[in-house]
Design a protein around this motif. Sequence first.
Motif, PDB file in Angstrom:
ATOM      1  N   ALA A 175       1.067  -1.489  -0.202  1.00 30.12           N
ATOM      2  CA  ALA A 175       0.071  -0.109  -0.206  1.00 30.12           C
ATOM      3  C   ALA A 175       1.247   1.134   0.071  1.00 30.12           C
ATOM      4  CB  ALA A 175      -1.190   0.054   1.177  1.00 30.12           C
ATOM      5  N   LYS A 176       2.223   1.388  -0.403  1.00 26.37           N
ATOM      6  CA  LYS A 176       2.749   2.316   0.049  1.00 26.37           C
ATOM      7  C   LYS A 176       3.956   2.542  -1.473  1.00 26.37           C
ATOM      8  CE  LYS A 176       6.071   4.223   3.663  1.00 26.37           C
ATOM      9  NZ  LYS A 176       6.744   3.417   4.563  1.00 26.37           N
ATOM     10  N   PHE A 177       3.965   1.268  -1.576  1.00 26.99           N
ATOM     11  CA  PHE A 177       5.502   1.073  -2.752  1.00 26.99           C
ATOM     12  C   PHE A 177       4.815   0.475  -4.160  1.00 26.99           C
ATOM     13  CE2 PHE A 177       7.838   1.358   0.863  1.00 26.99           C
ATOM     14  CZ  PHE A 177       8.747   2.720   0.772  1.00 26.99           C
ATOM     15  N   ASP A 178       5.419   1.193  -5.244  1.00 26.75           N
ATOM     16  CA  ASP A 178       4.883  -0.265  -6.261  1.00 26.75           C
ATOM     17  C   ASP A 178       6.525  -0.129  -6.289  1.00 26.75           C
ATOM     18  OD1 ASP A 178       6.039   1.918  -7.853  1.00 26.75           O
ATOM     19  OD2 ASP A 178       4.661   2.735  -9.001  1.00 26.75           O
ATOM     20  N   ASP A 179       6.059  -1.188  -8.397  1.00 22.98           N
ATOM     21  CA  ASP A 179       7.079  -2.558  -8.509  1.00 22.98           C
ATOM     22  C   ASP A 179       8.796  -1.513  -9.236  1.00 22.98           C
ATOM     23  OD1 ASP A 179       6.623  -1.171 -10.809  1.00 22.98           O
ATOM     24  OD2 ASP A 179       6.821  -3.252 -12.219  1.00 22.98           O
ATOM     25  N   ARG A 180       7.733   0.088  -9.180  1.00 27.23           N
ATOM     26  CA  ARG A 180       8.912   0.705  -9.641  1.00 27.23           C
ATOM     27  C   ARG A 180       9.615   0.665  -8.461  1.00 27.23           C
ATOM     28  NH1 ARG A 180       5.679   4.925 -11.934  1.00 27.23           N
ATOM     29  NH2 ARG A 180       3.980   4.329 -10.644  1.00 27.23           N
ATOM     30  N   ASP A 181      10.145   0.624  -6.899  1.00 32.39           N
ATOM     31  CA  ASP A 181      10.158   1.561  -5.708  1.00 32.39           C
ATOM     32  C   ASP A 181      10.435   0.259  -4.650  1.00 32.39           C
ATOM     33  OD1 ASP A 181      10.087   4.136  -6.798  1.00 32.39           O
ATOM     34  OD2 ASP A 181       8.398   4.497  -6.147  1.00 32.39           O
ATOM     35  N   PHE A 182      10.598  -0.930  -5.742  1.00 33.67           N
ATOM     36  CA  PHE A 182      10.633  -2.387  -4.935  1.00 33.67           C
ATOM     37  C   PHE A 182      11.589  -2.060  -3.867  1.00 33.67           C
ATOM     38  CE2 PHE A 182      13.272  -3.687  -7.863  1.00 33.67           C
ATOM     39  CZ  PHE A 182      14.485  -4.757  -7.817  1.00 33.67           C
ATOM     40  N   ILE A 183      12.679  -1.511  -4.416  1.00 30.39           N
ATOM     41  CA  ILE A 183      13.929  -1.577  -3.583  1.00 30.39           C
ATOM     42  C   ILE A 183      13.390  -0.735  -2.414  1.00 30.39           C
ATOM     43  CG2 ILE A 183      14.936   0.258  -4.827  1.00 30.39           C
ATOM     44  CD1 ILE A 183      16.992  -3.390  -3.562  1.00 30.39           C
ATOM     45  N   LEU A 184      13.061  -0.563  -2.175  1.00 25.54           N
ATOM     46  CA  LEU A 184      12.619   0.885  -1.237  1.00 25.54           C
ATOM     47  C   LEU A 184      11.962  -0.183  -0.667  1.00 25.54           C
ATOM     48  CD1 LEU A 184      11.797   4.009  -2.404  1.00 25.54           C
ATOM     49  CD2 LEU A 184      13.665   3.557  -1.741  1.00 25.54           C
ATOM     50  N   ASP A 185      11.026  -0.819  -0.582  1.00 25.57           N
ATOM     51  CA  ASP A 185       9.850  -1.802   0.069  1.00 25.57           C
ATOM     52  C   ASP A 185      11.416  -2.529   0.353  1.00 25.57           C
ATOM     53  OD1 ASP A 185       7.721  -2.236   1.012  1.00 25.57           O
ATOM     54  OD2 ASP A 185       7.001  -3.372   0.076  1.00 25.57           O
ATOM     55  N   LEU A 186      11.710  -3.623  -0.068  1.00 21.28           N
ATOM     56  CA  LEU A 186      13.022  -4.207   0.177  1.00 21.28           C
ATOM     57  C   LEU A 186      13.531  -4.130   1.923  1.00 21.28           C
ATOM     58  CD1 LEU A 186      14.122  -5.419  -2.927  1.00 21.28           C
ATOM     59  CD2 LEU A 186      12.786  -7.211  -0.566  1.00 21.28           C
ATOM     60  N   PHE A 187      14.189  -2.331   1.236  1.00 14.36           N
ATOM     61  CA  PHE A 187      14.655  -1.967   2.676  1.00 14.36           C
ATOM     62  C   PHE A 187      14.385  -1.623   3.521  1.00 14.36           C
ATOM     63  CE2 PHE A 187      18.438   0.006  -0.438  1.00 14.36           C
ATOM     64  CZ  PHE A 187      18.686  -1.208  -0.649  1.00 14.36           C
ATOM     65  N   GLU A 188      12.452  -1.331   3.621  1.00 15.12           N
ATOM     66  CA  GLU A 188      12.405  -0.563   4.764  1.00 15.12           C
ATOM     67  C   GLU A 188      11.648  -2.322   5.363  1.00 15.12           C
ATOM     68  OE1 GLU A 188       7.545   1.192   5.290  1.00 15.12           O
ATOM     69  OE2 GLU A 188       9.400   2.549   4.623  1.00 15.12           O
ATOM     70  N   HIS A 189      11.825  -3.193   4.905  1.00 11.98           N
ATOM     71  CA  HIS A 189      10.710  -4.466   5.436  1.00 11.98           C
ATOM     72  C   HIS A 189      10.004  -4.243   6.600  1.00 11.98           C
ATOM     73  CE1 HIS A 189      12.331  -8.207   5.659  1.00 11.98           C
ATOM     74  NE2 HIS A 189      12.293  -8.579   7.165  1.00 11.98           N
ATOM     75  N   ARG A 190       9.302  -3.893   5.923  1.00  9.36           N
ATOM     76  CA  ARG A 190       7.896  -4.062   6.935  1.00  9.36           C
ATOM     77  C   ARG A 190       6.547  -4.149   6.029  1.00  9.36           C
ATOM     78  NH1 ARG A 190       8.404  -1.459  11.716  1.00  9.36           N
ATOM     79  NH2 ARG A 190       6.536  -0.666  11.714  1.00  9.36           N
ATOM     80  N   PRO A 191       5.656  -4.677   6.678  1.00 10.93           N
ATOM     81  CA  PRO A 191       4.443  -5.397   5.984  1.00 10.93           C
ATOM     82  C   PRO A 191       2.970  -4.688   5.564  1.00 10.93           C
ATOM     83  CG  PRO A 191       4.072  -4.619   8.509  1.00 10.93           C
ATOM     84  CD  PRO A 191       5.759  -4.604   8.409  1.00 10.93           C
ATOM     85  N   ASN A 192       3.564  -4.001   4.622  1.00 10.39           N
ATOM     86  CA  ASN A 192       3.208  -2.896   3.663  1.00 10.39           C
ATOM     87  C   ASN A 192       1.959  -3.762   3.050  1.00 10.39           C
ATOM     88  OD1 ASN A 192       4.478  -0.937   4.399  1.00 10.39           O
ATOM     89  ND2 ASN A 192       6.125  -1.478   2.993  1.00 10.39           N
ATOM     90  N   GLY A 193       1.994  -5.073   2.760  1.00  8.04           N
ATOM     91  CA  GLY A 193       0.744  -5.434   1.908  1.00  8.04           C
ATOM     92  C   GLY A 193      -0.367  -5.441   2.794  1.00  8.04           C
ATOM     93  N   ARG A 194      -1.925  -5.752   1.390  1.00 10.80           N
ATOM     94  CA  ARG A 194      -3.117  -6.415   2.629  1.00 10.80           C
ATOM     95  C   ARG A 194      -4.159  -7.279   1.791  1.00 10.80           C
ATOM     96  NH1 ARG A 194      -5.746  -0.044   3.007  1.00 10.80           N
ATOM     97  NH2 ARG A 194      -4.853   0.426   0.683  1.00 10.80           N
ATOM     98  N   LEU A 195      -4.996  -7.868   2.771  1.00 12.10           N
ATOM     99  CA  LEU A 195      -6.240  -8.022   1.398  1.00 12.10           C
ATOM    100  C   LEU A 195      -7.370  -6.419   1.343  1.00 12.10           C
ATOM    101  CD1 LEU A 195      -6.088 -11.658   2.941  1.00 12.10           C
ATOM    102  CD2 LEU A 195      -5.109 -11.019   0.420  1.00 12.10           C
TER     103      LEU A 195
END
Length: 106
Positions: free
Chosen positions: A77-97
């Motif tokens: 809910a925070k990053f898209d695939d263009r910024d996936f590396i930021l999601d990896l670095f942040e290492h937080r549970p940003n996904g949802r159902l």
Amino acid sequence: MHLCGRPLGLRLSDVGELIIADAYLGLFAINWQEEKVIKILGAGELPTNDEKAPPIKYLNDLDILPDGRIIFSESSAKFDDRDFILDLFEHRPNGRLLIYDPRKKT
């Protein structure tokens, strides 16, 4: 891709509509008989009335439950695939159902 879309989840509903989870554009239904594309939930829209909930960012896949509700996942809910590396670095549970009920439109 963020302009033309990237469909990642496709399912046929019991009423014959093709339900699409597009990573960049949101959740859509295609009604073949009426030749219409119906936007269920667009990118950037709030999925609930709760203003604290983050808007739709990057949908991944979907499934249709036996009662007709659509359950769909969002990778982040925070990053898209263009910024996936930021999601990896942040290492937080940003996904949802999320669940959408087409009968109630909620």
